[in-house]
Design a protein around this motif. Structure first.
Motif, mmCIF file in Angstrom:
data_model
loop_
_atom_site.group_PDB
_atom_site.id
_atom_site.type_symbol
_atom_site.label_atom_id
_atom_site.label_comp_id
_atom_site.label_asym_id
_atom_site.label_seq_id
_atom_site.Cartn_x
_atom_site.Cartn_y
_atom_site.Cartn_z
ATOM 1 N N LEU A 14 -26.380 21.613 -28.563
ATOM 2 C CA LEU A 14 -27.379 22.629 -28.905
ATOM 3 C C LEU A 14 -28.091 22.275 -30.207
ATOM 4 O O LEU A 14 -27.577 21.498 -31.008
ATOM 5 C CB LEU A 14 -26.714 24.005 -29.049
ATOM 6 C CG LEU A 14 -25.885 24.499 -27.854
ATOM 7 C CD1 LEU A 14 -25.318 25.878 -28.164
ATOM 8 C CD2 LEU A 14 -26.717 24.542 -26.584
ATOM 9 N N SER A 15 -29.263 22.875 -30.414
ATOM 10 C CA SER A 15 -29.998 22.624 -31.654
ATOM 11 C C SER A 15 -29.488 23.545 -32.759
ATOM 12 O O SER A 15 -28.977 23.078 -33.772
ATOM 13 C CB SER A 15 -31.498 22.818 -31.442
ATOM 14 O OG SER A 15 -31.755 24.103 -30.900
ATOM 15 N N TYR A 69 -30.238 33.399 -26.478
ATOM 16 C CA TYR A 69 -30.662 32.006 -26.721
ATOM 17 C C TYR A 69 -32.148 31.831 -26.457
ATOM 18 O O TYR A 69 -32.798 31.001 -27.094
ATOM 19 C CB TYR A 69 -29.771 30.968 -26.029
ATOM 20 C CG TYR A 69 -29.875 30.778 -24.530
ATOM 21 C CD1 TYR A 69 -31.064 30.421 -23.907
ATOM 22 C CD2 TYR A 69 -28.752 30.885 -23.721
ATOM 23 C CE1 TYR A 69 -31.140 30.217 -22.536
ATOM 24 C CE2 TYR A 69 -28.807 30.679 -22.358
ATOM 25 C CZ TYR A 69 -30.015 30.347 -21.768
ATOM 26 O OH TYR A 69 -30.092 30.144 -20.418
ATOM 27 N N GLU A 101 -33.140 22.946 -25.489
ATOM 28 C CA GLU A 101 -32.298 22.694 -26.659
ATOM 29 C C GLU A 101 -32.495 21.265 -27.156
ATOM 30 O O GLU A 101 -32.573 21.022 -28.355
ATOM 31 C CB GLU A 101 -30.807 22.909 -26.332
ATOM 32 C CG GLU A 101 -30.410 24.345 -26.110
ATOM 33 C CD GLU A 101 -30.433 25.204 -27.364
ATOM 34 O OE1 GLU A 101 -30.378 24.655 -28.481
ATOM 35 O OE2 GLU A 101 -30.526 26.432 -27.214
ATOM 36 N N GLN A 104 -34.569 30.294 -29.135
ATOM 37 C CA GLN A 104 -35.464 29.158 -28.860
ATOM 38 C C GLN A 104 -36.917 29.547 -29.136
ATOM 39 O O GLN A 104 -37.680 28.736 -29.665
ATOM 40 C CB GLN A 104 -35.296 28.695 -27.413
ATOM 41 C CG GLN A 104 -33.946 28.048 -27.149
ATOM 42 C CD GLN A 104 -33.814 27.468 -25.745
ATOM 43 O OE1 GLN A 104 -34.634 27.718 -24.875
ATOM 44 N NE2 GLN A 104 -32.779 26.691 -25.521
#
Lengths: 429, 111
Positions: A50-51, A270, A221, A274
């Protein structure tokens, strides 16, 4: 490790994602010996891919990498990656696992992770760790912060040209490696096998994965990660910087036609995360989230949602019925807005699908723990003992028992470790 | 062990390995063939792409138009070459970034 060897430990942790690592570390810190088995080439699970994480927007690998390293260097933890659990039986205070070590075609003890083999390999293959947006090589280190930093060869893409073997400074490449079985005997087991997403091909109304510039949330991601395929957010069909990006929620969950009637729980958050990151990366872009209802269930999550709205992210309440290819690489999103404007079509440069969540592992035929109607591992006392399974001495942590965000997975992993610890002590070991 | 025996054993081991490799190639015949075909296409594509790039920077659609390749394939190669240090991103041209080949010293160039 050798063929047929038996390893003895206090606790076996199945799955080296964030929940498994947390459980293992908590047990190892209590001086119990722990073995982690992981099906992938690296530990770290979904989280290392994941980022950033919500609602703090902390760097995901900055949290995961130290835990991975701690587990890898802990004197009480032994990690086996690239393994398949073939059988798990429990009987009178002990568990026995039969595990297959899959071949890497690289000697893990000799490989120094220099990547010379990777650079010399002439075969480019789509890189699954970068959402397939760029290529890696037939022999490679899975990703830059993978643990162990050991190369692996994909025999399906290898030409046996011998370049990697020739250039390896330690003679680690071994084309003849074979899978072999070994046994783990432990007092207790924690199942932390995580989740998987439904495929983008699952729903014909959403293009069946054939519409360009429709990507999954996990692919997004990678686009958002600083070490992602483009090092920035670009449209995969032509490299254009997108001006309009849309998120389609419940694109695989809460959908009986997909066989997934339940909510995936963390998709709303999420998607908002994002969207916020995109808003920072592409300040001029229009960002929309098509949703049925926003489920901001955790501490600070509602504020996170309100902040996203204040940042100008458009929240459109309406169910998307169809996604189609439009002109110049755009994606047409047809939806029924709940504000009374009826059925509308909007074009976007890039569309992200928040897909459904499925269990990543089925105990069927391997282990006799019960599963629930949704196929996740059943917890027999969900209110007072959410880590207890139908088998004594086998506990569950994280998304293996149902869709769960990182915060809940980690706290549940701690709880599972405590249950396991009490169980080991009760067995007089 | 005498030098003569050592050499004999070494030759024997080499011969056995050759035989093993031959058997392995036979076992993996179909995947090797598939990979070889893929590599052939990739080499051809990369040659065309890199020749087109030369010393000029260009966007993915420009390169696709000049080479006749699919633009999605061009951006895939560019992202890959960037990962392996063969290409760098340049200035933005409209909504697209430009890409340029990395000029390497002769000893740096990957064979």
């Amino acid at each position: 490790m050798t063929d047929g060897q038996t390893i003895t430990c206090d606790a076996l942790v199945v799955g080296g994602g964030i929940a498994g690592l947390q459980s293992a570390l908590d047990l190892a810190d209590q001086d119990f010996s722990v073995v982690i088995i992981e099906k992938d080439l690296s530990i770290g699970g979904k989280m290392i891919r994941l980022s950033k994480v919500f609602p703090t927007l902390d760097c995901s690998s900055c949290i995961t990498t130290p835990k991975m390293a701690s587990a890898a260097h802990h004197k009480n933890i032994t990690i086996y990656t690239w393994c398949d659990l073939k059988e798990l039986t429990s009987n009178k205070g002990s568990v026995r696992a039969r595990v297959t070590q899959k071949p890497r075609y690289v000697d893990q003890d000799k490989c120094i992770g220099c990547r010379k083999c990777e650079y010399s390999c002439p075969v480019y293959v789509p890189d699954p760790e970068q959402g397939g947006f760029c290529a890696t090589k037939a022999i490679r280190i899975p990703f830059s912060n993978a643990i162990p930093q050991t190369a692996a060869l994909d025999p399906e893409s290898c030409m046996l040209c011998g370049k990697c073997e020739k250039i390896c400074p330690t003679g680690a490449v071994d084309y003849f490696q074979k899978p072999f079985d070994f046994t783990i005997e432990a007092t207790t087991t924690i199942l932390s096998t995580g989740f998987e997403m439904t495929t983008i091909e699952g729903k014909p109304q959403y293009g069946d994965g054939k519409v360009p510039n429709v990507v999954t949330a996990l692919q997004m991601e990678r686009l958002l990660a600083p070490h992602g395929p483009y090092n920035r957010v670009l449209r995969p069909s032509d490299g254009m910087e997108p001006d309009s990006i849309a998120f389609v929620q419940c694109a695989g969950s809460r959908d009986k036609s997909m066989g997934i009637p339940y909510c995936s729980r963390f998709c709303c958050m999420y998607a908002i995360k994002q969207a916020m990151l995109l808003s920072g990366a592409l300040p001029l872009a229009d960002i929309y989230i098509y949703y049925m209802d926003i489920r901001a269930f955790g501490k600070g999550y509602e504020q996170f949602y309100q902040t996203a709205k204040a940042m100008g992210i458009g929240f459109i309440k309406g169910k998307v019925g169809r996604i189609e290819e439009a002109e110049n690489g755009s994606v047409a999103v047809r939806f029924e807005a709940q504000d009374g404007t009826g059925v509308t079509t909007e074009n976007h440069d890039l569309v992200v699908l928040s897909l459904g969540v499925l269990p990543d592992w089925s105990p069927e035929g391997i282990c006799s723990v019960s599963t629930a109607e949704d196929h996740f591992i059943q917890t027999v006392q969900p209110s007072i003992g959410p880590t207890l399974t139908s088998r004594q001495g086998i506990f569950v942590a994280g998304a293996a028992s149902g869709p769960k965000d990182i915060v809940d997975s980690i706290s549940e992993a701690g709880a599972a470790a405590m249950e396991a610890s009490n169980y080991i002590i009760a067995q007089g070991k | 062990m005498s030098d003569k025996n050592k050499k004999k054993n070494k030759n024997k081991a080499e011969q056995e390995r050759k035989e093993d490799m031959k058997r392995l190639r036979e076992e993996r015949k179909s995947s090797i063939q598939r990979a070889a075909t893929m590599v052939k296409t990739q080499r051809k594509d990369l040659k065309v792409l890199m020749k087109q790039m030369g010393s000029e920077s260009a966007t993915a659609p420009e390169l696709a138009q000049a080479t006749g390749m699919d633009v999605a394939q061009v951006i895939w190669y560019l992202a890959t070459l960037k990962q392996y240090g063969e290409v760098v991103e340049g200035a933005k041209n409209g909504s697209y970034f430009t890409y340029k080949l990395v000029v390497k010293e002769p000893e740096e160039a990957v064979a």
